[in-house]
Motif scaffolding. Structure first.
Motif, mmCIF file in Angstrom:
data_model
loop_
_atom_site.group_PDB
_atom_site.id
_atom_site.type_symbol
_atom_site.label_atom_id
_atom_site.label_comp_id
_atom_site.label_asym_id
_atom_site.label_seq_id
_atom_site.Cartn_x
_atom_site.Cartn_y
_atom_site.Cartn_z
ATOM 1 N N GLU A 410 36.889 36.237 -21.337
ATOM 2 C CA GLU A 410 36.956 35.707 -19.975
ATOM 3 C C GLU A 410 37.212 36.811 -18.953
ATOM 4 N N LEU A 411 37.851 37.890 -19.409
ATOM 5 C CA LEU A 411 38.135 39.003 -18.497
ATOM 6 C C LEU A 411 36.895 39.852 -18.200
ATOM 7 N N MET A 412 35.935 39.837 -19.129
ATOM 8 C CA MET A 412 34.832 40.790 -19.072
ATOM 9 C C MET A 412 33.718 40.337 -18.129
ATOM 10 N N ASN A 413 34.060 40.201 -16.847
ATOM 11 C CA ASN A 413 33.029 39.926 -15.849
ATOM 12 C C ASN A 413 32.475 41.226 -15.274
ATOM 13 N N GLY A 414 32.836 42.318 -15.911
ATOM 14 C CA GLY A 414 32.387 43.658 -15.542
ATOM 15 C C GLY A 414 33.124 44.652 -16.416
ATOM 16 N N PRO A 415 32.782 45.928 -16.343
ATOM 17 C CA PRO A 415 33.489 46.928 -17.161
ATOM 18 C C PRO A 415 34.989 46.908 -16.869
ATOM 19 N N ARG A 416 35.769 46.971 -17.941
ATOM 20 C CA ARG A 416 37.221 46.952 -17.800
ATOM 21 C C ARG A 416 37.829 48.138 -18.520
ATOM 22 N N LYS A 417 38.808 48.777 -17.890
ATOM 23 C CA LYS A 417 39.534 49.863 -18.530
ATOM 24 C C LYS A 417 40.627 49.290 -19.420
ATOM 25 N N ILE A 418 41.094 50.130 -20.350
ATOM 26 C CA ILE A 418 42.145 49.692 -21.269
ATOM 27 C C ILE A 418 43.369 49.215 -20.494
ATOM 28 N N ALA A 419 43.754 49.963 -19.469
ATOM 29 C CA ALA A 419 44.953 49.613 -18.714
ATOM 30 C C ALA A 419 44.805 48.256 -18.031
ATOM 31 N N GLU A 420 43.601 47.941 -17.573
ATOM 32 C CA GLU A 420 43.372 46.659 -16.914
ATOM 33 C C GLU A 420 43.518 45.500 -17.898
ATOM 34 N N VAL A 421 42.954 45.669 -19.092
ATOM 35 C CA VAL A 421 43.069 44.630 -20.109
ATOM 36 C C VAL A 421 44.522 44.487 -20.559
ATOM 37 N N LYS A 447 31.535 50.531 -25.434
ATOM 38 C CA LYS A 447 32.334 51.456 -24.635
ATOM 39 C C LYS A 447 31.409 52.264 -23.744
ATOM 40 N N GLN A 448 31.666 52.208 -22.448
ATOM 41 C CA GLN A 448 30.817 52.890 -21.473
ATOM 42 C C GLN A 448 31.507 54.127 -20.923
ATOM 43 N N LYS A 449 30.695 55.086 -20.522
ATOM 44 C CA LYS A 449 31.234 56.298 -19.905
ATOM 45 C C LYS A 449 31.182 56.225 -18.386
ATOM 46 N N LYS A 450 30.118 55.663 -17.850
ATOM 47 C CA LYS A 450 29.955 55.566 -16.399
ATOM 48 C C LYS A 450 29.502 54.157 -16.047
ATOM 49 N N PRO A 451 30.351 53.356 -15.390
ATOM 50 C CA PRO A 451 31.776 53.622 -15.173
ATOM 51 C C PRO A 451 32.534 53.502 -16.487
ATOM 52 N N ALA A 452 33.601 54.260 -16.598
ATOM 53 C CA ALA A 452 34.363 54.282 -17.839
ATOM 54 C C ALA A 452 34.998 52.920 -18.099
ATOM 55 N N GLY A 453 34.947 52.495 -19.335
ATOM 56 C CA GLY A 453 35.570 51.228 -19.693
ATOM 57 C C GLY A 453 34.813 50.508 -20.781
ATOM 58 N N TYR A 454 35.168 49.264 -20.986
ATOM 59 C CA TYR A 454 34.542 48.426 -21.998
ATOM 60 C C TYR A 454 33.804 47.278 -21.309
ATOM 61 N N ALA A 455 32.681 46.885 -21.881
ATOM 62 C CA ALA A 455 31.888 45.803 -21.299
ATOM 63 C C ALA A 455 31.271 44.973 -22.415
ATOM 64 N N LEU A 456 30.902 43.743 -22.078
ATOM 65 C CA LEU A 456 30.250 42.873 -23.047
ATOM 66 C C LEU A 456 28.897 43.443 -23.460
ATOM 67 N N LYS A 457 28.655 43.482 -24.754
ATOM 68 C CA LYS A 457 27.354 43.930 -25.245
ATOM 69 C C LYS A 457 26.393 42.757 -25.286
ATOM 70 N N VAL A 458 26.925 41.597 -25.666
ATOM 71 C CA VAL A 458 26.126 40.388 -25.680
ATOM 72 C C VAL A 458 26.780 39.430 -24.695
ATOM 73 N N LYS A 459 26.087 39.078 -23.642
ATOM 74 C CA LYS A 459 26.672 38.411 -22.516
ATOM 75 C C LYS A 459 27.370 37.101 -22.883
#
Length: 463
Positions: A410-421, A447-459
């Motif tokens: 539910e949080l992954m509406n965009g790339p999220r950093k570890i600290a945000e999660v 795991k993405q580099k630009k922008p850094a963070g994690y994002a859903l691979k399968v929506k």
């Protein structure tokens, strides 16, 4: 914070704190940490909490505590209400807050990692949420040369550029250099003080940083307490417990607070990786720590190499005590310890934290291995297929992760950093990273580099 001081916190302060607004009681009259620990256990056993000692009809409870702490001594300490009101006014005027282990606001990292050894009361000034962000602990000697000061300032600046909180002890020398570097770099800093919290918070330069939310200062000791070697030694574990990784810049061999704190971390607590500065010149203290298992600091310059240091795995524990979660006295052959032998390290850690937190926190319901394990997939049905959930029981770790899986989705509406999660889940950065990496391994996140963070691979993976 001070206007809503809980009844539990008031009771704990009366029993354990010197309340240095006036003369107060002699420190010998106060309950020591060990005595308060025994009293808290006893109160829990008789189904009471510290706040109950302040009730008008508390006489029977006080008598019931006689086997642990003398009833008259408790009455004398609890009778310091006027002195407490005076000192609270003093703290309010200086924007100093205070929380106890019985408060929901108490830092979860300290309670989960140190359990009953977490300070009964914690004083502070500044943004308390910084205590949950993890980061890099930097410690070292007081008397060092200018070259080491410059080196340490640079480490603090690097932490700031990486968005990592810098945690240190506030002492002159290495501690202050690391904190100064991080603050000058625009980073966040947590200072764990052994003395003089009140004086340091009134410093004009610190005041602005505290008000801006860039700095938080905490201490397990009275805000007016003076320096004490024993206090300085004891607060070291708090520095490590608040961090995700640590760096020892300098240390004497077999003596001093820096050495003692690092050895305790390496030999007993094992909460975070311990790095030591890679020195060109011989250093008996750093070499001694290396022999005990400390890792050489690779002097990272780029963000990727710096972040990699937070991925270093601790040595695989062979028993629960290596998590810093050693069993309570007389529990060596308890159902909890026997169960630890047959579950994974992840299960053991989560189970033990839940059980120990419930037994040391008077406001938490009691958790047992039996009722923890009885939770099935039906309790986390949104994350699981209903047919499967009716058939299979989950381990404590899987039960927890099944729920976390839904929340992260539910949080992954965009790339999220570890600290945000971590902030959203109210857990440490290290724990959030473990969960995120698990979802990466499952192919759910990337795991993405630009922008850094994690994002859903399968929506729609979490739908």
């Amino acid at each position: 914070m001070m206007q809503s001081l809980s009844s539990n916190t008031q009771a704990i302060l009366l029993l354990t704190a010197p309340l240095i607004a006036g003369r107060g009681n002699k420190s010998s009259d106060l309950l020591s940490p060990g005595e308060y620990k025994r009293l808290a256990r006893h109160l829990r056993e008789i189904q009471h909490q510290p706040a109950d000692l302040l009730l008008p009809d508390a006489a029977a409870i006080l008598r019931a505590c006689q086997p642990v702490i003398d009833e008259n001594r408790l009455k004398e300490l609890l009778g310091r209400g006027f002195l407490l009101s005076q000192v609270i006014e003093r703290w309010q005027a200086r924007a100093i807050w205070v929380v106890s282990r019985a408060d929901a606001e108490y830092p979860r990292r300290l309670k989960a990692r140190l359990r009953e050894d977490a300070p009964a009361v914690l004083y502070g000034c500044g943004d308390m949420s910084l205590l949950e962000t993890g980061g890099l602990a930097v410690v070292g000697s007081r008397n060092v040369d200018a070259a080491l000061i410059d080196y340490t300032v640079a480490v603090g600046q690097l932490a700031a550029r990486a968005g990592r909180t810098l945690i240190s002890g506030g002492a002159k020398g290495i501690d202050q250099a690391a904190m100064r570097g991080a603050l000058e770099g625009g980073g966040s800093v947590c200072g764990v003080l052994a003395d003089s919290l009140e004086k340091i918070t009134m410093n004009r330069e610190n005041r602005n940083l505290l008000l801006d939310g860039q700095l938080v200062l905490i201490s397990p000791y009275d805000p007016s307490a003076r320096f004490n070697v024993g206090n300085a030694m004891q607060r070291n574990k708090l520095i490590y417990a608040l961090a995700d990784a640590s760096l020892v810049v300098s240390s004497d061999l077999n003596k001093g607070g820096t050495w003692a704190g690092a050895v305790e971390q390496l030999d007993k607590l094992k909460l975070v990786p311990v790095f030591v500065r890679s020195a060109d010149e011989p250093s008996a203290g750093l070499d001694g720590l290396r022999k005990k298992g400390a890792l050489p600091w690779p002097n990272p310059q780029a963000m990727d190499s710096f972040e990699a240091l937070f991925n270093m795995a601790l040595p695989t524990p062979t028993d629960s005590s290596q998590f810093g979660l050693s069993l309570l006295p007389n529990e060596e052959s308890s159902p909890v310890s026997r169960r630890m032998e047959s579950v994974s390290c992840e299960d053991a850690l989560i189970t033990q934290i839940a059980i120990e937190a419930s037994t040391s926190d008077p406001e938490l319901p009691i958790v047992t291995p039996e009722n923890l394990q009885s939770v099935t997939q039906e309790d986390v049905a949104p994350a699981q297929d209903s047919q499967t959930s009716a058939q299979t029981k989950l381990s404590p770790a899987e039960t927890l992760f099944a729920t976390v899986r839904v929340v992260i989705g539910e949080l992954m509406n965009g790339p999220r950093k570890i600290a945000e999660v971590a902030a959203a889940l109210d857990v440490s950065n290290a724990q959030a990273k473990i969960w995120l990496q698990r979802l990466v391994d499952e192919g759910v996140l990337e795991k993405q580099k630009k922008p850094a963070g994690y994002a859903l691979k399968v929506k729609r993976m979490f739908d």
